[in-house]
Design a protein around this motif. Sequence first.
Motif, PDB file in Angstrom:
ATOM      1  N   VAL A   1       1.555  12.081  -9.493  1.00  0.00           N
ATOM      2  CA  VAL A   1       2.827  11.373  -9.278  1.00  0.00           C
ATOM      3  C   VAL A   1       3.142  10.693 -10.611  1.00  0.00           C
ATOM      4  N   ALA A   2       4.272  11.030 -11.197  1.00  0.00           N
ATOM      5  CA  ALA A   2       4.683  10.362 -12.439  1.00  0.00           C
ATOM      6  C   ALA A   2       5.111   8.949 -12.059  1.00  0.00           C
ATOM      7  N   THR A   3       4.446   7.957 -12.631  1.00  0.00           N
ATOM      8  CA  THR A   3       4.641   6.582 -12.162  1.00  0.00           C
ATOM      9  C   THR A   3       5.367   5.734 -13.204  1.00  0.00           C
ATOM     10  N   PHE A   4       6.309   4.959 -12.724  1.00  0.00           N
ATOM     11  CA  PHE A   4       7.162   4.176 -13.622  1.00  0.00           C
ATOM     12  C   PHE A   4       6.874   2.686 -13.455  1.00  0.00           C
ATOM     13  N   ALA A   5       7.611   1.864 -14.212  1.00  0.00           N
ATOM     14  CA  ALA A   5       7.371   0.419 -14.207  1.00  0.00           C
ATOM     15  C   ALA A   5       7.708  -0.194 -12.846  1.00  0.00           C
TER      16      ALA A   5
ATOM     17  N   PRO B   1       7.071   1.727  -8.218  1.00  0.00           N
ATOM     18  CA  PRO B   1       6.430   0.627  -7.506  1.00  0.00           C
ATOM     19  C   PRO B   1       7.440  -0.509  -7.269  1.00  0.00           C
ATOM     20  N   VAL B   2       7.632  -0.844  -6.006  1.00  0.00           N
ATOM     21  CA  VAL B   2       8.567  -1.931  -5.678  1.00  0.00           C
ATOM     22  C   VAL B   2       7.812  -3.254  -5.754  1.00  0.00           C
ATOM     23  N   GLN B   3       8.473  -4.260  -6.325  1.00  0.00           N
ATOM     24  CA  GLN B   3       7.837  -5.577  -6.459  1.00  0.00           C
ATOM     25  C   GLN B   3       7.628  -6.195  -5.072  1.00  0.00           C
ATOM     26  N   THR B   4       6.452  -6.728  -4.857  1.00  0.00           N
ATOM     27  CA  THR B   4       6.142  -7.347  -3.561  1.00  0.00           C
ATOM     28  C   THR B   4       5.972  -8.852  -3.729  1.00  0.00           C
ATOM     29  N   LYS B   5       6.072  -9.571  -2.584  1.00  0.00           N
ATOM     30  CA  LYS B   5       5.909 -11.026  -2.656  1.00  0.00           C
ATOM     31  C   LYS B   5       4.436 -11.390  -2.870  1.00  0.00           C
ATOM     32  N   ALA B   6       3.551 -10.724  -2.121  1.00  0.00           N
ATOM     33  CA  ALA B   6       2.144 -11.130  -2.141  1.00  0.00           C
ATOM     34  C   ALA B   6       1.493 -10.895  -3.501  1.00  0.00           C
ATOM     35  N   LEU B   7       1.706  -9.720  -4.085  1.00  0.00           N
ATOM     36  CA  LEU B   7       0.974  -9.363  -5.308  1.00  0.00           C
ATOM     37  C   LEU B   7       1.906  -8.908  -6.433  1.00  0.00           C
ATOM     38  N   SER B   8       3.160  -9.262  -6.316  1.00  0.00           N
ATOM     39  CA  SER B   8       4.155  -9.008  -7.383  1.00  0.00           C
ATOM     40  C   SER B   8       4.336  -7.532  -7.745  1.00  0.00           C
ATOM     41  N   GLY B   9       3.885  -6.637  -6.887  1.00  0.00           N
ATOM     42  CA  GLY B   9       4.103  -5.210  -7.166  1.00  0.00           C
ATOM     43  C   GLY B   9       2.932  -4.545  -7.865  1.00  0.00           C
TER      44      GLY B   9
ATOM     45  N   HIS C   1      -0.645   0.067  -8.470  1.00  0.00           N
ATOM     46  CA  HIS C   1      -1.979   0.676  -8.382  1.00  0.00           C
ATOM     47  C   HIS C   1      -2.025   1.765  -7.308  1.00  0.00           C
ATOM     48  N   SER C   2      -1.325   1.525  -6.193  1.00  0.00           N
ATOM     49  CA  SER C   2      -1.325   2.533  -5.115  1.00  0.00           C
ATOM     50  C   SER C   2      -0.678   3.826  -5.575  1.00  0.00           C
ATOM     51  N   ILE C   3       0.350   3.702  -6.411  1.00  0.00           N
ATOM     52  CA  ILE C   3       1.100   4.904  -6.812  1.00  0.00           C
ATOM     53  C   ILE C   3       0.460   5.582  -8.021  1.00  0.00           C
ATOM     54  N   VAL C   4       0.029   4.773  -8.992  1.00  0.00           N
ATOM     55  CA  VAL C   4      -0.414   5.354 -10.263  1.00  0.00           C
ATOM     56  C   VAL C   4      -1.809   5.976 -10.175  1.00  0.00           C
TER      57      VAL C   4
ATOM     58  N   ALA D   1       0.887  -1.180   0.000  1.00  0.00           N
ATOM     59  CA  ALA D   1       0.000   0.000   0.000  1.00  0.00           C
ATOM     60  C   ALA D   1       0.915   1.218   0.000  1.00  0.00           C
ATOM     61  N   ALA D   2       1.422   1.533  -1.174  1.00  0.00           N
ATOM     62  CA  ALA D   2       2.580   2.432  -1.310  1.00  0.00           C
ATOM     63  C   ALA D   2       2.157   3.896  -1.275  1.00  0.00           C
ATOM     64  N   HIS D   3       2.054   4.433  -0.071  1.00  0.00           N
ATOM     65  CA  HIS D   3       1.579   5.810   0.100  1.00  0.00           C
ATOM     66  C   HIS D   3       2.671   6.855  -0.080  1.00  0.00           C
ATOM     67  N   LEU D   4       3.932   6.429   0.031  1.00  0.00           N
ATOM     68  CA  LEU D   4       5.026   7.400   0.103  1.00  0.00           C
ATOM     69  C   LEU D   4       5.035   8.409  -1.052  1.00  0.00           C
ATOM     70  N   PRO D   5       5.008   7.968  -2.318  1.00  0.00           N
ATOM     71  CA  PRO D   5       5.074   8.962  -3.399  1.00  0.00           C
ATOM     72  C   PRO D   5       3.905   9.944  -3.357  1.00  0.00           C
ATOM     73  N   GLY D   6       2.706   9.446  -3.160  1.00  0.00           N
ATOM     74  CA  GLY D   6       1.525  10.314  -3.165  1.00  0.00           C
ATOM     75  C   GLY D   6       1.520  11.294  -2.009  1.00  0.00           C
ATOM     76  N   MET D   7       1.930  10.849  -0.837  1.00  0.00           N
ATOM     77  CA  MET D   7       1.926  11.743   0.319  1.00  0.00           C
ATOM     78  C   MET D   7       3.038  12.785   0.220  1.00  0.00           C
ATOM     79  N   LEU D   8       4.165  12.399  -0.357  1.00  0.00           N
ATOM     80  CA  LEU D   8       5.222  13.396  -0.615  1.00  0.00           C
ATOM     81  C   LEU D   8       4.675  14.458  -1.567  1.00  0.00           C
ATOM     82  N   ALA D   9       4.030  13.976  -2.639  1.00  0.00           N
ATOM     83  CA  ALA D   9       3.497  14.906  -3.647  1.00  0.00           C
ATOM     84  C   ALA D   9       2.454  15.838  -3.031  1.00  0.00           C
ATOM     85  N   ALA D  10       1.742  15.336  -2.017  1.00  0.00           N
ATOM     86  CA  ALA D  10       0.716  16.156  -1.366  1.00  0.00           C
ATOM     87  C   ALA D  10       1.326  17.324  -0.594  1.00  0.00           C
ATOM     88  N   LYS D  11       2.606  17.188  -0.232  1.00  0.00           N
ATOM     89  CA  LYS D  11       3.236  18.201   0.624  1.00  0.00           C
ATOM     90  C   LYS D  11       4.305  19.018  -0.078  1.00  0.00           C
TER      91      LYS D  11
END
Length: 190
Positions: A133-137, A109-117, A122-125, A90-100
């Motif tokens: 937030v400009a979102t990358f692969a 987006p960092v690849q995760t074990k549970a849902l492969s990133g 989705h959390s970032i884009v 649940a990658a809030h960091l980019p969006g919350m930085l952008a908010a401030k």
Amino acid sequence: MCFGLGEGETLKFDIDHEKHPMTQALIGVVMGSSSDWDTMQHAVQILQQFGIPHDARVVSAHRMPDDMFAYAESAAERGLQAIIAGAGGAAHLPGMLAAKTVVPVLGVPVQTKALSGVDSLHSIVQMPKGVPVATFAIGPAGAANAALFAVAMLAHHDPALRQKLAAFRAEQTEAARAMTLPPVASLGKA
Ligand code: RP5
């Protein structure tokens, strides 16, 4: 985590420009955990390759929210031209930085074990309209491309850097042109 900080205190991200005029970071690289470093170091490698002053640190959105805000609030004043922010889940960091801050935030987006990133992506884009937030692969390719994008932003006002970036692209063109294909594998008998 805020080791050694009193209640209500947050980390300061000030740079003494008189003492460190040559080391002022132009690009900030932040990530939610040291476990993101395997991915995010690909951004730092690119920044190093292009000689871009940068700093890299862990700023966790859910574990260091006050530090995250302090980082974002001081970003413009510290001279950051862009922030590359990587996080997983649940990658809030980019969006919350952008908010401030109005400093452009490039999300990785960092690849995760549970849902492969896909969760991170989705959390970032999926930022609601108004705070982009400009979102990358997902993963290392996204981290490297975020740094290349930051280089392109800086190159817009820096002809020498623009040449370096063009040479980097030309190398890839040559490498692709030099690619050959192996012979077709012979079909085995059924
Ligand atoms: C996120 O949680 C981080 O960005 C990281 O991708 C993920 C897991 O963090 P750790 O439990 O490995 O510290 O905040």
